[in-house]
Design a protein around this motif. Sequence first.
Motif, PDB file in Angstrom:
ATOM      1  N   UNK A  80       0.301  -1.576   0.044  1.00 11.58           N
ATOM      2  CA  UNK A  80       0.119  -0.487   0.024  1.00 11.58           C
ATOM      3  C   UNK A  80       0.491   1.399  -0.054  1.00 11.58           C
ATOM      4  N   UNK A  81       1.918   1.035   1.121  1.00 11.72           N
ATOM      5  CA  UNK A  81       3.055   2.159   0.766  1.00 11.72           C
ATOM      6  C   UNK A  81       3.355   2.913  -0.810  1.00 11.72           C
ATOM      7  N   UNK A  82       3.999   1.475  -1.332  1.00  9.77           N
ATOM      8  CA  UNK A  82       5.064   1.251  -2.341  1.00  9.77           C
ATOM      9  C   UNK A  82       3.731   2.048  -3.647  1.00  9.77           C
ATOM     10  N   UNK A  83       2.551   1.307  -3.458  1.00 12.89           N
ATOM     11  CA  UNK A  83       1.414   1.741  -4.430  1.00 12.89           C
ATOM     12  C   UNK A  83       0.577   3.670  -4.111  1.00 12.89           C
ATOM     13  N   UNK A  84       1.392   4.749  -3.011  1.00 13.26           N
ATOM     14  CA  UNK A  84       1.759   5.862  -3.071  1.00 13.26           C
ATOM     15  C   UNK A  84       2.516   6.253  -3.354  1.00 13.26           C
ATOM     16  N   UNK A  85       3.102   5.898  -3.593  1.00 11.24           N
ATOM     17  CA  UNK A  85       4.589   6.881  -3.496  1.00 11.24           C
ATOM     18  C   UNK A  85       5.383   6.288  -4.747  1.00 11.24           C
ATOM     19  N   UNK A  86       5.025   5.257  -5.706  1.00 10.76           N
ATOM     20  CA  UNK A  86       5.923   5.333  -7.179  1.00 10.76           C
ATOM     21  C   UNK A  86       5.139   5.308  -8.410  1.00 10.76           C
ATOM     22  N   UNK A  87       4.960   6.031  -9.492  1.00 10.66           N
ATOM     23  CA  UNK A  87       4.224   5.880 -10.301  1.00 10.66           C
ATOM     24  C   UNK A  87       3.472   4.980 -10.475  1.00 10.66           C
ATOM     25  N   UNK A 168     -11.175   7.546  11.799  1.00  9.46           N
ATOM     26  CA  UNK A 168     -10.157   9.098  11.847  1.00  9.46           C
ATOM     27  C   UNK A 168      -9.420   8.952  11.798  1.00  9.46           C
ATOM     28  N   UNK A 169      -8.130   7.866  11.692  1.00  7.41           N
ATOM     29  CA  UNK A 169      -6.998   7.639  11.015  1.00  7.41           C
ATOM     30  C   UNK A 169      -6.827   7.500   9.457  1.00  7.41           C
ATOM     31  N   UNK A 170      -7.848   6.324   9.234  1.00  6.25           N
ATOM     32  CA  UNK A 170      -8.181   5.927   7.409  1.00  6.25           C
ATOM     33  C   UNK A 170      -8.994   7.659   6.543  1.00  6.25           C
ATOM     34  N   UNK A 171      -9.263   8.288   7.585  1.00  2.00           N
ATOM     35  CA  UNK A 171     -10.055   9.246   6.538  1.00  2.00           C
ATOM     36  C   UNK A 171      -8.468  10.201   6.365  1.00  2.00           C
ATOM     37  N   UNK A 172      -7.583  10.497   7.026  1.00  2.00           N
ATOM     38  CA  UNK A 172      -6.714  11.154   6.801  1.00  2.00           C
ATOM     39  C   UNK A 172      -5.448  10.199   5.582  1.00  2.00           C
ATOM     40  N   UNK A 173      -5.702   9.065   5.609  1.00  3.97           N
ATOM     41  CA  UNK A 173      -5.078   8.337   4.577  1.00  3.97           C
ATOM     42  C   UNK A 173      -5.723   9.018   2.824  1.00  3.97           C
ATOM     43  N   UNK A 174      -7.115   9.574   2.780  1.00  2.00           N
ATOM     44  CA  UNK A 174      -8.458   9.612   2.118  1.00  2.00           C
ATOM     45  C   UNK A 174      -7.946  10.610   1.767  1.00  2.00           C
ATOM     46  N   UNK A 175      -7.076  11.962   2.225  1.00  4.69           N
ATOM     47  CA  UNK A 175      -7.069  12.884   1.708  1.00  4.69           C
ATOM     48  C   UNK A 175      -6.520  13.853   1.569  1.00  4.69           C
ATOM     49  N   UNK A 177      -5.351  17.220   1.638  1.00  4.28           N
ATOM     50  CA  UNK A 177      -4.382  18.259   2.629  1.00  4.28           C
ATOM     51  C   UNK A 177      -3.266  17.875   2.428  1.00  4.28           C
ATOM     52  N   UNK A 178      -2.204  18.664   1.774  1.00  5.14           N
ATOM     53  CA  UNK A 178      -0.316  18.331   1.632  1.00  5.14           C
ATOM     54  C   UNK A 178       0.214  18.330   3.466  1.00  5.14           C
ATOM     55  N   UNK A 179      -0.775  18.081   3.955  1.00  4.77           N
ATOM     56  CA  UNK A 179      -0.091  17.734   5.154  1.00  4.77           C
ATOM     57  C   UNK A 179      -0.327  16.496   5.840  1.00  4.77           C
ATOM     58  N   UNK A 180      -2.037  15.603   5.530  1.00  7.70           N
ATOM     59  CA  UNK A 180      -2.028  14.351   5.094  1.00  7.70           C
ATOM     60  C   UNK A 180      -1.667  13.470   4.109  1.00  7.70           C
ATOM     61  N   UNK A 181      -1.379  13.636   2.924  1.00  5.99           N
ATOM     62  CA  UNK A 181      -1.063  13.531   2.159  1.00  5.99           C
ATOM     63  C   UNK A 181       0.271  11.797   2.280  1.00  5.99           C
ATOM     64  N   UNK A 182      -0.232  10.464   1.861  1.00  8.23           N
ATOM     65  CA  UNK A 182       0.953   9.537   2.107  1.00  8.23           C
ATOM     66  C   UNK A 182       1.129   9.450   3.296  1.00  8.23           C
ATOM     67  N   UNK A 183       0.272   9.230   4.099  1.00  2.76           N
ATOM     68  CA  UNK A 183       0.188   8.747   5.458  1.00  2.76           C
ATOM     69  C   UNK A 183      -1.027   7.516   5.597  1.00  2.76           C
ATOM     70  N   UNK A 184      -0.494   7.093   6.277  1.00  5.27           N
ATOM     71  CA  UNK A 184      -1.345   5.708   7.516  1.00  5.27           C
ATOM     72  C   UNK A 184      -2.232   4.367   6.442  1.00  5.27           C
ATOM     73  N   UNK A 185      -1.200   3.364   6.103  1.00  2.34           N
ATOM     74  CA  UNK A 185      -1.296   2.872   5.068  1.00  2.34           C
ATOM     75  C   UNK A 185      -1.463   1.514   5.430  1.00  2.34           C
ATOM     76  N   UNK A 186      -1.285   1.726   6.769  1.00  2.00           N
ATOM     77  CA  UNK A 186      -2.178   0.133   7.118  1.00  2.00           C
ATOM     78  C   UNK A 186      -3.544  -0.369   7.205  1.00  2.00           C
TER      79      UNK A 186
END
Length: 402
Positions: A80-87, A168-175, A177-186
Amino acid sequence: MLEIYLDWRYQRHTYRFNDAINSLNLGMMSQVTGIAQKTVQFSAYLLVFEHIALWNLGRDSWWIWPFAFVAYDFCYYWFHRVSHEINLFWAGHVVHHQSEEYNLSTALRQSSGTFLGFLFYLPMALIGIEPYVLVTVGSLNLIYQFWVHTRHIHQMPAWYEAIFVTPSNHRVHHAQNPIYMNKNHGGVFIVWDRLFGTYQPELADEPVIFGVTKPLASWNPVWANLDVYWALAKDSWRTEKWADKVKVWFKKTGWRPADVRKAYPNKKFDPYQQVKFDSPLTGRQKLYVAFQHLTLIALVLQFILASATMSHSSILQGATLLVFTLFCQGYYQQQRPYWLWLETGKNLLLAALYYQYLGPASAPYLLLWLLLASLLLVTARGQKVTTLKQQHDRGDYESQQQ
C-alpha cells in the motif's frame, strides 16, 4: 443502507447519487476483471510455495492463523505504501482515491489495474504459509477495511486508535490536504505507520478534503482505471531522454521528466478551492440509472458464481461484456452525446445474448426487462437538466457547492 439512513437522519450529506453509483460500479468491475487476473497471480504464489518455500507451516497449529494475519497486514502495508510512492503502482491504485466523498461505497471502489501487488505477498509463500491460509487471512483483512470508510464515527477509544486502523486515521489516508498526503497505509494495524514514520493523526483544525490532486472528473469506470497509466505513457513518449522514458514509471509519485514538465505543464489544483465534480440528473434519470445498476448487480453476481465452471475464453468474453455495460452506465450518467443510441443498443445486445445463453424459456422475463428498461429510458429522455458546463458558465455551480 444503515449509513444512508444515518446520513438522512443527521443530515450529514456524505453521499451523492452519481458518486456512490460510480464507486459501486468500479467495485463490480474490479470483481469481474479480477477473476481473470487472480488466476495468474495466485499461480505465482503457488509455484513459490511448492518449489522454493523454506518450510511448510501447515494449518493445524493454532498460532499459524494469527501469525499469518499479522504477516499479511505487514506485507499489505508495504504494498500500500509503495502504491502511493511510485508512479506505476499509483496508477494501479488511484481508483480507490478518486472519489470526492468518503462513505462505505468508497470502500468498494477498487481498481481493476493492479497487476503487481501479488509480488509483495511472495515472502509469505517463501516462509511456508499455505495458499489456503493466505486466502483466508487476506479475505479477513479486506473485510476489516470496509467499516473504516465512514464519517459517522469520530474516534475510537485511545488504545484502539493506537493499535488499529480506524475511521479517523483512515480518513487522513484518503485526504489530499498536503499535511495528510501519503500517510496511514496500514490495513488493519496502524502500528506499522507508527513504526516506519508514516503516521498522521486527524487534526481538529484541518478538515479532510477527499479526492486526488488531479481530479478524474468522469463517471467512466474504464477511464478511471486508465487515466494515470495514459498520463505516464504520454510522458514516456514525449520525453527526449531514453533514461527518462523508463524512469517516469518507477520514480516517486508525481515525478515527470523536466523537458515534458516544461512543454506540457500540469494544471494546478488547489484542494482548498475544491469544486466537486457532478453531472446532475433528474429524478427519472436517476431511476433509470438505479434500474440498470440493479441489473448489473444481478449479472455480475451470476457471472462470479458461474465462473468456476467457465472456460478461460468464456470468462474473458463475459468480463468484456460486463465492462462494456459498466462503461455505458457511466456514459449515461454524464449524458454524453448519443447516449440514447448507446443505451438502446446495449439493452438489445444484453437481451439477445442472455436469450442465447438461457434459452427460449427465458424469453418472457427478458422481454419484460427490455420493455421496462425502454419505458424508463424514454420517460427520462424528455427531461432536461442543467449541465455541469452550463453551471460553470453561469458561475452558480461553485456557489452551490460552497
